[in-house]
Enzyme design. Structure first.
Site, PDB file in Angstrom:
ATOM      1  N   GLY A  47       2.155   2.349  10.822  1.00  0.00           N
ATOM      2  CA  GLY A  47       3.134   3.426  10.687  1.00  0.00           C
ATOM      3  C   GLY A  47       3.790   3.825  12.001  1.00  0.00           C
ATOM      4  O   GLY A  47       4.486   4.828  12.078  1.00  0.00           O
TER       5      GLY A  47
ATOM      6  N   GLY B  79       4.810   1.365   4.853  1.00  0.00           N
ATOM      7  CA  GLY B  79       6.145   1.966   4.748  1.00  0.00           C
ATOM      8  C   GLY B  79       7.169   1.057   4.076  1.00  0.00           C
ATOM      9  O   GLY B  79       7.933   1.511   3.210  1.00  0.00           O
TER      10      GLY B  79
ATOM     11  N   LYS C 191       0.131   4.274  -0.306  1.00  0.00           N
ATOM     12  CA  LYS C 191      -0.511   5.461   0.283  1.00  0.00           C
ATOM     13  C   LYS C 191      -0.303   6.677  -0.639  1.00  0.00           C
ATOM     14  O   LYS C 191      -0.293   6.515  -1.855  1.00  0.00           O
ATOM     15  CB  LYS C 191       0.015   5.695   1.700  1.00  0.00           C
TER      16      LYS C 191
ATOM     17  N   GLU D 272      -5.708  -4.823  10.617  1.00  0.00           N
ATOM     18  CA  GLU D 272      -4.697  -3.784  10.811  1.00  0.00           C
ATOM     19  C   GLU D 272      -5.000  -3.033  12.101  1.00  0.00           C
ATOM     20  O   GLU D 272      -5.793  -2.072  12.089  1.00  0.00           O
ATOM     21  CB  GLU D 272      -4.718  -2.805   9.634  1.00  0.00           C
TER      22      GLU D 272
ATOM     23  N   HIS E 121      -9.651   1.218   4.644  1.00  0.00           N
ATOM     24  CA  HIS E 121      -8.402   1.394   5.395  1.00  0.00           C
ATOM     25  C   HIS E 121      -8.654   2.357   6.558  1.00  0.00           C
ATOM     26  O   HIS E 121      -9.416   3.315   6.427  1.00  0.00           O
ATOM     27  CB  HIS E 121      -7.315   1.934   4.461  1.00  0.00           C
TER      28      HIS E 121
ATOM     29  N   ASN F  22       0.871  -1.180   0.000  1.00  0.00           N
ATOM     30  CA  ASN F  22       0.000   0.000   0.000  1.00  0.00           C
ATOM     31  C   ASN F  22       0.909   1.231   0.000  1.00  0.00           C
ATOM     32  O   ASN F  22       1.505   1.557   1.012  1.00  0.00           O
ATOM     33  CB  ASN F  22      -0.883  -0.045   1.263  1.00  0.00           C
TER      34      ASN F  22
ATOM     35  N   SER G 111       3.144  -2.004  10.493  1.00  0.00           N
ATOM     36  CA  SER G 111       4.592  -2.055  10.747  1.00  0.00           C
ATOM     37  C   SER G 111       5.215  -3.421  10.444  1.00  0.00           C
ATOM     38  O   SER G 111       6.095  -3.874  11.168  1.00  0.00           O
ATOM     39  CB  SER G 111       4.898  -1.618  12.183  1.00  0.00           C
TER      40      SER G 111
ATOM     41  N   GLU H 215      -7.011   4.740   7.726  1.00  0.00           N
ATOM     42  CA  GLU H 215      -6.744   6.161   7.452  1.00  0.00           C
ATOM     43  C   GLU H 215      -7.928   6.796   6.735  1.00  0.00           C
ATOM     44  O   GLU H 215      -8.212   7.981   6.925  1.00  0.00           O
ATOM     45  CB  GLU H 215      -5.445   6.302   6.631  1.00  0.00           C
TER      46      GLU H 215
HETATM   47  P1  PGA Z   1       2.622   0.328   7.742  1.00  0.00           P
HETATM   48  O1  PGA Z   1       1.182   0.558   7.061  1.00  0.00           O
HETATM   49  O2  PGA Z   1       3.174  -0.955   7.208  1.00  0.00           O
HETATM   50  O3  PGA Z   1       3.425   1.534   7.347  1.00  0.00           O
HETATM   51  O4  PGA Z   1       2.378   0.264   9.215  1.00  0.00           O
HETATM   52  C1  PGA Z   1       0.309  -0.508   6.843  1.00  0.00           C
HETATM   53  C2  PGA Z   1      -0.974   0.004   6.243  1.00  0.00           C
HETATM   54  O5  PGA Z   1      -1.406   1.110   6.596  1.00  0.00           O
HETATM   55  O6  PGA Z   1      -1.600  -0.659   5.396  1.00  0.00           O
END
Ligand code: PGA
Length: 274
Positions: free
Chosen positions: A196, A258, A33, A190, A118, A31, A236, A120
């Site tokens: 993140g 990330g 983003k 998640e 998601h 992803n 993460s 976010e």
């Molecule tokens: P992250 O994000 O690996 O940076 O924690 C995962 C996601 O939001 O899908």
């Protein structure tokens, strides 16, 4: 022409080759983003193809760049087996929805998958279980393969409500899905506090929730379908913790943020699945 128009449903790519509780074909999704402009995205896609170098034969690898990068990245991916996904879509096929993009539109860009709900988007774009439910219906109608995200916040976990929140989101989003469509869906657990933040759920914490999610799927769609639906972990994930997470019975791959922005790191995560 997109992958759906180009060929019939690529069953072997999306369903487990063997039936059995732990024989689901791993799925690793990047992803991206709101990172990478089209030129950078094309460069990263090329780097990924060489870093992954055919490993995707044993698992499904999907990347989800920003909307403006979908078409150029698809041109790069078409000779590889890495698949393309979008990070969101609207529930209507077209209409007066300024700033939105439909499932039909992302299909024409070459997408096979779409991430829905998601955290976010729930947090910053006012998405609710109800709108995610409508998006899921629309995605299934246009033959996109949805990856539905669920997860609790830190406050909810600390209050002992993780199970209630995750299963509540599943109930609200999946309740109207017909059994025949269930196998097209993947889920992503998640935990919001792990996204993140560098704080990953331990493999045991994640497996505990994944096990409950699998049980929910059994009740909703029956034992056989539940055994085939992939449940990803996200939050993460890094090369250092991926193997432990993916070794769990009910963790069938990852939704990577990330660590998906670097070809070597993402390839190292992909490698841990096989
Ligand atoms: P992250 O994000 O690996 O940076 O924690 C995962 C996601 O939001 O899908």
């Amino acid at each position: 022409m997109n992958v759906w128009q180009a060929e019939s449903f690529p069953v072997s790519l999306h369903f487990p080759r063997k039936v059995g509780e732990s024989m689901r074909r791993p799925l690793i999704v990047g992803n991206w983003k709101m990172y990478k402009e089209p030129d950078e995205a094309v460069g990263l896609a090329r780097a990924l193809i060489s870093a992954i170098g055919g490993m995707e034969g044993e698992r499904d690898v999907v990347i989800c760049p920003p909307f403006v990068c979908l078409q150029p990245v698809f041109q790069v991916l078409r000779d590889s087996s890495i698949l393309l996904g979008a990070q969101n879509m609207h529930w209507e096929a077209e209409g007066a929805y300024t700033g939105e993009i439909s499932g039909a539109m992302i299909l024409t860009c070459g997408c096979t998958y779409v991430i829905l709900g998601h955290s976010e988007r729930r947090l910053y774009c006012a998405e609710t279980d109800a709108t995610i439910n409508r998006k899921l219906t629309a995605a299934l109608q246009c033959d996109l393969l949805p990856i539905v995200c669920v997860g609790e916040s830190l406050e909810q976990r600390q209050a002992g409500r993780a199970e209630e929140v995750v299963l509540g989101q599943m109930e609200a989003v999946l309740s109207h899905v017909a059994a025949r469509d269930a196998l097209k869906i993947s889920l992503a657990y998640e935990p919001v506090w792990a996204i993140g933040s560098g704080k990953t759920a331990t493999a045991t914490q994640a497996e505990e929730v994944h096990g409950l999610m699998r049980e929910f799927l059994r009740q909703q769609f029956g034992r056989e379908s539940a055994a085939q639906i992939r449940i990803l972990y996200g939050g993460s994930v890094k090369p250092e913790n991926a193997a432990d997470l993916f070794a769990q019975e009910d963790i069938d791959g990852g939704l990577i943020g990330g660590a998906a922005l670097n070809a070597e790191t993402f390839a190292a995560i992909v490698k841990t699945t096989g």
